[in-house]
Design a protein around this motif. Structure first.
Motif, PDB file in Angstrom:
ATOM      1  N   VAL A 189       0.838  -1.185   0.000  1.00 25.69           N
ATOM      2  CA  VAL A 189       0.000   0.000   0.000  1.00 25.69           C
ATOM      3  C   VAL A 189       0.876   1.239   0.000  1.00 25.69           C
ATOM      4  O   VAL A 189       1.773   1.374   0.835  1.00 25.69           O
ATOM      5  CB  VAL A 189      -0.915   0.015   1.250  1.00 25.69           C
ATOM      6  N   ALA A 190       0.633   2.142  -0.926  1.00 26.09           N
ATOM      7  CA  ALA A 190       1.413   3.378  -0.990  1.00 26.09           C
ATOM      8  C   ALA A 190       0.954   4.334   0.102  1.00 26.09           C
ATOM      9  O   ALA A 190      -0.174   4.302   0.536  1.00 26.09           O
ATOM     10  CB  ALA A 190       1.251   4.039  -2.361  1.00 26.09           C
ATOM     11  N   THR A 191       1.863   5.178   0.512  1.00 25.28           N
ATOM     12  CA  THR A 191       1.523   6.185   1.513  1.00 25.28           C
ATOM     13  C   THR A 191       0.605   7.225   0.904  1.00 25.28           C
ATOM     14  O   THR A 191       0.862   7.731  -0.179  1.00 25.28           O
ATOM     15  CB  THR A 191       2.799   6.875   2.018  1.00 25.28           C
ATOM     16  N   VAL A 192      -0.465   7.547   1.614  1.00 23.67           N
ATOM     17  CA  VAL A 192      -1.412   8.541   1.140  1.00 23.67           C
ATOM     18  C   VAL A 192      -1.339   9.737   2.064  1.00 23.67           C
ATOM     19  O   VAL A 192      -1.442   9.596   3.271  1.00 23.67           O
ATOM     20  CB  VAL A 192      -2.851   7.972   1.119  1.00 23.67           C
ATOM     21  N   THR A 193      -1.112  10.913   1.498  1.00 19.22           N
ATOM     22  CA  THR A 193      -1.026  12.129   2.290  1.00 19.22           C
ATOM     23  C   THR A 193      -1.876  13.214   1.668  1.00 19.22           C
ATOM     24  O   THR A 193      -2.278  13.127   0.511  1.00 19.22           O
ATOM     25  CB  THR A 193       0.431  12.636   2.382  1.00 19.22           C
ATOM     26  N   LEU A 194      -2.134  14.239   2.467  1.00 22.56           N
ATOM     27  CA  LEU A 194      -2.889  15.401   1.999  1.00 22.56           C
ATOM     28  C   LEU A 194      -1.898  16.491   1.672  1.00 22.56           C
ATOM     29  O   LEU A 194      -1.199  16.996   2.541  1.00 22.56           O
ATOM     30  CB  LEU A 194      -3.859  15.878   3.084  1.00 22.56           C
ATOM     31  N   SER A 195      -1.797  16.839   0.400  1.00 27.47           N
ATOM     32  CA  SER A 195      -0.826  17.844  -0.012  1.00 27.47           C
ATOM     33  C   SER A 195      -1.261  19.220   0.430  1.00 27.47           C
ATOM     34  O   SER A 195      -2.379  19.430   0.868  1.00 27.47           O
ATOM     35  CB  SER A 195      -0.660  17.813  -1.542  1.00 27.47           C
ATOM     36  N   LEU A 239      11.427  14.461  19.670  1.00 27.34           N
ATOM     37  CA  LEU A 239      10.681  13.230  19.376  1.00 27.34           C
ATOM     38  C   LEU A 239       9.569  13.503  18.373  1.00 27.34           C
ATOM     39  O   LEU A 239       9.327  12.706  17.454  1.00 27.34           O
ATOM     40  CB  LEU A 239      10.106  12.652  20.668  1.00 27.34           C
ATOM     41  N   PHE A 240       8.883  14.634  18.547  1.00 30.28           N
ATOM     42  CA  PHE A 240       7.846  15.002  17.583  1.00 30.28           C
ATOM     43  C   PHE A 240       8.437  15.151  16.185  1.00 30.28           C
ATOM     44  O   PHE A 240       7.860  14.685  15.189  1.00 30.28           O
ATOM     45  CB  PHE A 240       7.177  16.306  18.020  1.00 30.28           C
ATOM     46  N   PHE A 241       9.602  15.809  16.082  1.00 28.52           N
ATOM     47  CA  PHE A 241      10.262  16.006  14.791  1.00 28.52           C
ATOM     48  C   PHE A 241      10.641  14.657  14.165  1.00 28.52           C
ATOM     49  O   PHE A 241      10.457  14.439  12.966  1.00 28.52           O
ATOM     50  CB  PHE A 241      11.508  16.868  14.982  1.00 28.52           C
ATOM     51  N   ILE A 242      11.169  13.751  14.972  1.00 28.26           N
ATOM     52  CA  ILE A 242      11.567  12.437  14.455  1.00 28.26           C
ATOM     53  C   ILE A 242      10.360  11.671  13.924  1.00 28.26           C
ATOM     54  O   ILE A 242      10.390  11.115  12.815  1.00 28.26           O
ATOM     55  CB  ILE A 242      12.289  11.634  15.555  1.00 28.26           C
ATOM     56  N   MET A 260      10.353  10.158  10.165  1.00 29.72           N
ATOM     57  CA  MET A 260       9.746   8.837   9.980  1.00 29.72           C
ATOM     58  C   MET A 260       8.388   8.935   9.300  1.00 29.72           C
ATOM     59  O   MET A 260       7.547   8.045   9.449  1.00 29.72           O
ATOM     60  CB  MET A 260       9.625   8.134  11.332  1.00 29.72           C
ATOM     61  N   GLU A 261       8.192  10.013   8.548  1.00 30.73           N
ATOM     62  CA  GLU A 261       6.883  10.246   7.911  1.00 30.73           C
ATOM     63  C   GLU A 261       6.477   9.110   6.975  1.00 30.73           C
ATOM     64  O   GLU A 261       5.312   8.724   6.899  1.00 30.73           O
ATOM     65  CB  GLU A 261       6.921  11.562   7.138  1.00 30.73           C
ATOM     66  N   LYS A 262       7.448   8.533   6.263  1.00 31.60           N
ATOM     67  CA  LYS A 262       7.137   7.519   5.258  1.00 31.60           C
ATOM     68  C   LYS A 262       7.404   6.097   5.739  1.00 31.60           C
ATOM     69  O   LYS A 262       7.353   5.155   4.941  1.00 31.60           O
ATOM     70  CB  LYS A 262       7.952   7.786   3.988  1.00 31.60           C
ATOM     71  N   PRO A 290       1.322   4.658   8.039  1.00 30.72           N
ATOM     72  CA  PRO A 290       2.403   5.477   8.629  1.00 30.72           C
ATOM     73  C   PRO A 290       2.059   5.877  10.059  1.00 30.72           C
ATOM     74  O   PRO A 290       1.739   7.032  10.341  1.00 30.72           O
ATOM     75  CB  PRO A 290       2.464   6.684   7.686  1.00 30.72           C
ATOM     76  N   LEU A 291       2.122   4.927  10.989  1.00 33.97           N
ATOM     77  CA  LEU A 291       1.682   5.170  12.356  1.00 33.97           C
ATOM     78  C   LEU A 291       2.480   6.264  13.045  1.00 33.97           C
ATOM     79  O   LEU A 291       1.942   7.012  13.863  1.00 33.97           O
ATOM     80  CB  LEU A 291       1.773   3.874  13.171  1.00 33.97           C
ATOM     81  N   PHE A 292       3.778   6.369  12.732  1.00 30.20           N
ATOM     82  CA  PHE A 292       4.596   7.382  13.393  1.00 30.20           C
ATOM     83  C   PHE A 292       4.153   8.789  13.018  1.00 30.20           C
ATOM     84  O   PHE A 292       4.115   9.690  13.859  1.00 30.20           O
ATOM     85  CB  PHE A 292       6.074   7.176  13.048  1.00 30.20           C
ATOM     86  N   SER A 293       3.815   9.005  11.755  1.00 27.00           N
ATOM     87  CA  SER A 293       3.366  10.327  11.324  1.00 27.00           C
ATOM     88  C   SER A 293       1.901  10.572  11.669  1.00 27.00           C
ATOM     89  O   SER A 293       1.447  11.721  11.661  1.00 27.00           O
ATOM     90  CB  SER A 293       3.575  10.500   9.816  1.00 27.00           C
TER      91      SER A 293
END
Length: 628
Positions: free
Chosen positions: A22-28, A277-280, A285-287, A311-314
């Motif tokens: 499954v590809a990562t889906v994000t809101l641009s 930690l938030f930044f990481i 780890m966004e993807k 992408p649970l981390f993001s």
């Protein structure tokens, strides 16, 4: 991406049989759904559309997933609000922290259900907002509302205005020499000499301020109700563009910077750890995709697979950063790294100073005026009304972004009016229940909509029900009431910076090569910083001859968000410029190319009456009468 077999006649047999990863889906940034490769993602792959209802067990799982995304902010935000109102870390206040968190959960659950059922009717989450927090900080900067210093109740210490005596069983008594009054000391509370000269306990101090904020929120809700019911927002939006919104959002976050510094300064190491930690999690780890077990029905057999990845981390950066920061504080506390002296700043990072879990009841039902009756003052009323417009603009942006993700047309005027009106009802509930803040639409859940491909409003109605139920179990919520303030400081630093960036991002629709637009934005930011600084230092110089009017003006000009927004609005509409140069065309352009008829915005009951065409919140507003 593979194929998907789904029989809508029997949603329980709807099976996602994608064989590939499954590809990562994000809101641009422009609101479009993008895959990891950057190609446009077709919304034909939605598992459930807005008006479709999954089976109850599927709705429960997806609803709980949305709830998990909300829980971190719904726990930390009310604690930040209480800190602004001078609530300390005493044992007496800890009980109220638990009650406040439960109240926020209950009110957010009711508000989410109201908005998804009778309001805009898109899948949305309603909860606390930073817009009203900024106004709250401006009101709290008034000289008589500033947080006073804690009194030293050591019987061996000498003071001119009061004395402390040690009685039987180690009980203490305060003799107030200024007020000629005797106070029996509660060992679980701290005491303060308030700005009016009266000695108050911890709860008396912050509850007095809550009552005034509460009165302002109740009155502000009537302004929003009027803007929605009369359709005035549709008229005002013709004059409000990015050059009004950008300074407002930028200065909204700026107004909270001082609070962020105050609650982080006791232990900067922990606060910066939470930011790191938030930044990481959110950026680095966004993807990173984590395999998620899926339950599939094949040939009447339940099969558990792990083909789907999320992408649970993001998705949960605030929750993960907060929990890890909290754990680090616990380890350092156990190791003796933080002082056990309450006067030492590092004491506020300890995790062992609360018996909230053992003291809290298992179940508690919040009710209107549970913390006392509101106080109505002109400064709190107008101060909170100054946050109404920024809150509405934030919500309208979320309305359009949600419509894009759900593959629905942009909300029509009657739906926007109704959404604003229902948010007014939700703000009224917040004021009545005493949350110390107001509710608005959250944008955090929009990305998860794109990832899960479940746009059903039924799921979000279930999410509202879950919020309501969790808000009743105070024993569970009491765990979060002992969250160290310095951890909250890191959360504020991380999130408020992103709000500032979102404000700047709205300028992408504006032609910034024009001197006109450069001056308007730059001067709005500058004046929105300079005038509140002057008002804080020299507020006594504001004198129009009427003291009540002086207080009103002082509160308004102490709000950077209000000053910058008004200056940007005035200059943008006075200076010559085309709608394209001002960014109005690009900002309000319809972004939905869907073939949907837009029936999702219809109310769940009949409204096709002859007289309803004159009501701005009805679907047939200013349209010929039709039969539905």
């Amino acid at each position: 991406m593979g194929n998907k077999s789904c029989k809508r006649q029997d949603d329980s047999k709807c099976v996602n049989t994608r064989e590939e990863s499954v590809a990562t889906v994000t809101l641009s940034s422009n609101g479009d759904i993008r895959t990891e490769s950057g190609e446009d993602k077709s919304n034909d792959s939605l598992l459930y559309r807005v008006d479709e209802s999954p089976p109850w067990y599927t709705s429960s799982l997806f609803g709980f997933q949305q709830f998990l995304l909300c829980i971190s902010l719904m726990v930390t935000f009310p604690l930040i609000v209480m800190t602004v109102m001078c609530a300390d870390n005493s044992e007496a206040v800890t009980d109220y922290k638990t009650y406040m968190i439960g109240t926020v959960f209950v009110v957010s659950g009711i508000s989410t259900f109201i908005q998804t059922t009778f309001g805009l009717r898109l899948p949305l989450i309603e909860s606390l907002t930073a817009a009203y927090l900024s106004s709250q900080i401006s009101i709290m900067s008034s000289p008589d509302l500033k947080c006073p210093a804690q009194l030293d109740l050591n019987p061996n210490s000498s003071h001119i205005d009061f004395s402390v005596e040690l009685g039987q069983n180690s009980s203490k008594t305060i003799h107030d020499n200024l007020m000629n009054k005797t106070i029996n000391v509660d060992d679980e509370s701290n005491y303060y000499r308030d700005n009016d000269g009266i000695i108050r306990s911890s709860n008396e101090l912050w509850l007095l301020r809550l009552h005034e904020i509460q009165g302002g929120i109740i009155c502000a809700s009537f302004l929003q109700l009027a803007l929605g019911l009369t359709g005035a927002m549709g008229f005002l939006l013709r004059f409000i563009g990015p050059l009004t919104i950008a300074p407002t959002l930028v200065l909204l976050s700026y107004g909270i910077f001082e609070t962020a510094e105050q609650i982080s300064s006791d232990q900067w190491g922990i606060s910066l750890l939470v930011v790191a930690l938030f930044f990481i999690f959110a950026i680095c780890m966004e993807k990173v995709l984590v395999p998620i077990p899926n339950c599939e029905f094949k040939r009447n057999k339940l099969k558990i697979t792990s083909k789907s990845k999320l992408p649970l981390f993001s998705m949960f950066p605030i929750l993960l950063a907060t929990l890890l920061g909290w754990f680090v504080c616990y380890v350092i506390t156990i190791a003796g790294g933080f002082s056990d002296d309450p006067n030492d700043p590092s004491y506020n990072a300890r995790t062992d100073g609360s018996n909230a879990i053992s003291r809290s009841p298992w179940i508690r039902f919040p009710y209107p005026f549970q913390f006392g009756f509101p106080i109505f003052t002109a400064r709190s009323i107008l101060g909170m009304m100054a946050a109404v417009l920024p809150g509405i603009l934030e919500s309208i942006g979320d309305y359009n972004a949600t419509a894009v993700v759900c593959d629905e047309p942009s909300p029509p005027k009657h739906a926007v009016n109704r959404g604003v009106f229902m948010e007014g009802i939700c703000i009224l509930l917040s004021g009545l229940f005493g949350t110390g803040n107001a509710t608005t639409t959250w944008s955090h859940n929009i990305v998860l909509l794109g990832v899960s491909k479940v746009a059903s409003r039924r799921v979000f109605q279930v999410t509202g029900l879950i919020m309501f139920i969790f808000g009743l179990f105070t024993k569970f919520l009491s765990v979060f009431s002992s969250l160290p303030v310095v951890v909250l400081g890191g959360t504020v630093c991380a999130t408020m910076g992103m709000i500032l960036a979102i404000g700047v991002d709205t300028l992408k629709h504006v032609d910034m090569s024009k001197n006109r637009n450069l001056f308007i934005f730059g001067f709005s930011i500058l004046f929105g910083v300079v005038l509140p600084m002057y008002a804080v230092r020299h507020g006594d110089r504001v004198d129009v001859g009427i003291e009540e009017l002086n207080n009103i003006i002082r509160v308004l000009i102490r709000s950077p968000m209000f000053v910058g927004g008004i200056v940007g609005f005035a200059l943008d509409n006075i200076a010559p410029g085309t709608r394209e140069e001002r960014g109005l065309v690009g900002f309000y352009a319809s972004k939905s190319g869907t073939k949907s008829s837009g029936l999702v915005y219809q109310l769940p009951f009949k409204t096709d009456w002859k007289w309803t065409k004159w009501i701005p919140v009805c679907p047939n507003f200013l349209k010929p009468r039709t039969r539905i």
